[in-house]
Write an enzyme that holds these catalytic residues in place. Sequence first.
Site, PDB file in Angstrom:
ATOM      1  N   ASP A 166      24.984  -5.482  25.243  1.00 58.62           N
ATOM      2  CA  ASP A 166      25.284  -5.419  23.801  1.00 58.62           C
ATOM      3  C   ASP A 166      25.565  -3.939  23.537  1.00 58.62           C
ATOM      4  O   ASP A 166      25.988  -3.219  24.461  1.00 58.62           O
ATOM      5  CB  ASP A 166      24.111  -5.969  22.964  1.00 58.62           C
TER       6      ASP A 166
ATOM      7  N   LYS B 273      17.183 -12.146  22.473  1.00 59.05           N
ATOM      8  CA  LYS B 273      17.803 -10.822  22.301  1.00 59.05           C
ATOM      9  C   LYS B 273      16.777  -9.790  22.732  1.00 59.05           C
ATOM     10  O   LYS B 273      15.564 -10.045  22.656  1.00 59.05           O
ATOM     11  CB  LYS B 273      18.178 -10.596  20.830  1.00 59.05           C
TER      12      LYS B 273
HETATM   13  P1  NDP Z   1      31.181  -0.891  20.920  1.00 62.98           P
HETATM   14  O1  NDP Z   1      29.987  -0.040  21.083  1.00 62.98           O
HETATM   15  O2  NDP Z   1      32.144  -1.076  22.049  1.00 62.98           O
HETATM   16  O3  NDP Z   1      32.066  -0.383  19.657  1.00 62.98           O
HETATM   17  C1  NDP Z   1      31.583  -0.259  18.364  1.00 62.98           C
HETATM   18  C2  NDP Z   1      32.523   0.685  17.634  1.00 62.98           C
HETATM   19  O4  NDP Z   1      32.298   0.519  16.247  1.00 62.98           O
HETATM   20  C3  NDP Z   1      32.259   2.170  17.971  1.00 62.98           C
HETATM   21  O5  NDP Z   1      33.453   2.752  18.424  1.00 62.98           O
HETATM   22  C4  NDP Z   1      31.827   2.786  16.629  1.00 62.98           C
HETATM   23  O6  NDP Z   1      32.454   4.011  16.313  1.00 62.98           O
HETATM   24  C5  NDP Z   1      32.382   1.798  15.636  1.00 62.98           C
HETATM   25  N1  NDP Z   1      31.598   1.821  14.419  1.00 62.98           N
HETATM   26  C6  NDP Z   1      30.253   1.781  14.281  1.00 62.98           C
HETATM   27  N2  NDP Z   1      29.934   1.780  12.981  1.00 62.98           N
HETATM   28  C7  NDP Z   1      31.101   1.831  12.301  1.00 62.98           C
HETATM   29  C8  NDP Z   1      31.447   1.842  10.938  1.00 62.98           C
HETATM   30  N3  NDP Z   1      30.523   1.784   9.986  1.00 62.98           N
HETATM   31  N4  NDP Z   1      32.776   1.883  10.605  1.00 62.98           N
HETATM   32  C9  NDP Z   1      33.721   1.921  11.552  1.00 62.98           C
HETATM   33  N5  NDP Z   1      33.459   1.915  12.861  1.00 62.98           N
HETATM   34  C10 NDP Z   1      32.169   1.870  13.217  1.00 62.98           C
HETATM   35  O7  NDP Z   1      30.618  -2.287  20.414  1.00 62.98           O
HETATM   36  P2  NDP Z   1      31.227  -3.753  20.600  1.00 62.98           P
HETATM   37  O8  NDP Z   1      32.682  -3.740  20.292  1.00 62.98           O
HETATM   38  O9  NDP Z   1      30.762  -4.332  21.875  1.00 62.98           O
HETATM   39  O10 NDP Z   1      30.415  -4.519  19.448  1.00 62.98           O
HETATM   40  C11 NDP Z   1      30.794  -4.431  18.084  1.00 62.98           C
HETATM   41  C12 NDP Z   1      30.035  -5.491  17.314  1.00 62.98           C
HETATM   42  O11 NDP Z   1      30.331  -6.793  17.871  1.00 62.98           O
HETATM   43  C13 NDP Z   1      28.487  -5.374  17.336  1.00 62.98           C
HETATM   44  O12 NDP Z   1      28.022  -5.887  16.096  1.00 62.98           O
HETATM   45  C14 NDP Z   1      28.085  -6.325  18.469  1.00 62.98           C
HETATM   46  O13 NDP Z   1      26.759  -6.809  18.318  1.00 62.98           O
HETATM   47  C15 NDP Z   1      29.107  -7.452  18.209  1.00 62.98           C
HETATM   48  N6  NDP Z   1      29.341  -8.322  19.352  1.00 62.98           N
HETATM   49  C16 NDP Z   1      29.743  -7.814  20.561  1.00 62.98           C
HETATM   50  C17 NDP Z   1      29.973  -8.667  21.619  1.00 62.98           C
HETATM   51  C18 NDP Z   1      30.524  -8.172  22.932  1.00 62.98           C
HETATM   52  O14 NDP Z   1      30.815  -9.020  23.786  1.00 62.98           O
HETATM   53  N7  NDP Z   1      30.706  -6.888  23.120  1.00 62.98           N
HETATM   54  C19 NDP Z   1      29.710 -10.114  21.505  1.00 62.98           C
HETATM   55  C20 NDP Z   1      29.388 -10.551  20.154  1.00 62.98           C
HETATM   56  C21 NDP Z   1      29.172  -9.666  19.140  1.00 62.98           C
HETATM   57  P3  NDP Z   1      32.033   5.426  16.910  1.00 62.98           P
HETATM   58  O15 NDP Z   1      32.801   5.487  18.212  1.00 62.98           O
HETATM   59  O16 NDP Z   1      32.500   6.403  15.890  1.00 62.98           O
HETATM   60  O17 NDP Z   1      30.533   5.381  17.092  1.00 62.98           O
END
Ligand code: NDP
Length: 447
Positions: free
Chosen positions: A169, A129
């Site tokens: 990520d 990572k």
């Molecule tokens: P993104 O950046 O696309 O989206 C994350 C979203 O989560 C943002 O819109 C953010 O909101 C929201 N968010 C953050 N904190 C909170 C909270 N406390 N409550 C509600 N919403 C929240 O990220 P990903 O979808 O790519 O990743 C999400 C998770 O999945 C991470 O933990 C990542 O490590 C994990 N993951 C991702 C993978 C991938 O392929 N993308 C693979 C495996 C794991 P706001 O817009 O308001 O900031």
Amino acid sequence: MDRIDALTEHFMSTLSEQDDDLSNFKQAVRDVASDVLAVEKNDPTWSANQVLRRIAEPDRVISFRVTWADDDGNVCINRGWRVQASNAIGPYKGGLRFHPGVSLDDLRFLAFEQCFKNALTGLPLGGAKGGADFDPRGRSDAEIMRFCQAFMGKLAPYIGPDRDVPAGDINVGPREIGYLFGAWMNAAGIYDGALTGKGLSYGGSEMRVEATGYGLIYFVQAMLARRNADITGKRVAISGKGNVATHAAEKAVCEGATVVTLSDTSGTLYAPDGLSQEAIRWVQEQKAAGKDLANPPKDFGAAFRENETPWQQSADIALPCATQNEIDEDAAKSIVDAGTSLLAEGANMPTTPDALAVLRKAGVTYAPGKASNAGGVAVSGLEMSQTSHRRFMTAEEVDAALKDIMKQIHDRAADEGQSGGKIDYARGANVAAYRKLAQAITAQGVL
Ligand code: NDP
């Protein structure tokens, strides 16, 4: 203290004192240790080889200065890292995260977990990572490009298609991967698969964008099938509005589920009769435009609830897909009170240990992210083989392969975690991955 607790405490005392400040890393190691140490102790070869101790100590940690100039010509300095945890079963593999809160603690924990996640996929992928404490918010496209080029200028000597293959990520999406890949290619003087998540026009894979969210739903379907149940008609609460959340929602609706929530840091979009595909697309557009979920179009049958989380809403299935530690003890109690019987993690480590204890006591079936969100890295593995063979799969072929891999990950975790008619997916995933890593590490000698 029972035997497992004593073994775990003794093991934790053998970690380097320098790890004392790494609380997330130590929590992740403790969770795995409590599941796998009994297995290690029962195998004299694995025990003598100190397999878990060797996985917990990364092969190397690379730390570097990233120096770049902003649009006004000011010199800016950030810190970058790459934690290469283990390449025992394949090249180092894991994402890059750009966020001002990124710390070595997060990257050590994520690299450790990635070893287990990647082993579970059945693909030849090691664990790593990386990232930087760079805040991309408010930065121009040219600044993002210069930062990516400076970051890769330092990282390039340590990566390559058979050495270490980073992906995206948080805050590292298709745009950043394009700039990072261009900079690597420029430094190496060759085209090769040193990164995944690449654009389709330069060697990326179909379905990489959808893979984590779709894979999560395929994993949930496999869990339900073990109980002779189906996702059709189930009420599903999802947190987040990003890549993982919206693609999980899209696939769940396709499979006949009722998705009642999506959310962000400002609140929750609640649709009692379910979000339509049109509403999910609107959420994706809001996210892309940097907007929140307030004021959804009236015909969506959805309301925005400011500062609320999804977990108060009645649901059969909960899918936390936003961020780490988003489900604390109180949120877990709400999930239990909402009648939820299954929780599968889309995000990495969204459930705190206290929350997990509440869910377990209430009998909620729990799937850890290292198993249920492995679809993204699995399709990255398929991208690596497509790039190296210069032969590309169709979206249908990748989707079928993803479904098959998620079913296999489920079966490995479920078979290993079966006990007294119940399945402990967390223990099953840890032990199944550990066995694969232990066989490889011991076969390769004392290194
Ligand atoms: P993104 O950046 O696309 O989206 C994350 C979203 O989560 C943002 O819109 C953010 O909101 C929201 N968010 C953050 N904190 C909170 C909270 N406390 N409550 C509600 N919403 C929240 O990220 P990903 O979808 O790519 O990743 C999400 C998770 O999945 C991470 O933990 C990542 O490590 C994990 N993951 C991702 C993978 C991938 O392929 N993308 C693979 C495996 C794991 P706001 O817009 O308001 O900031």
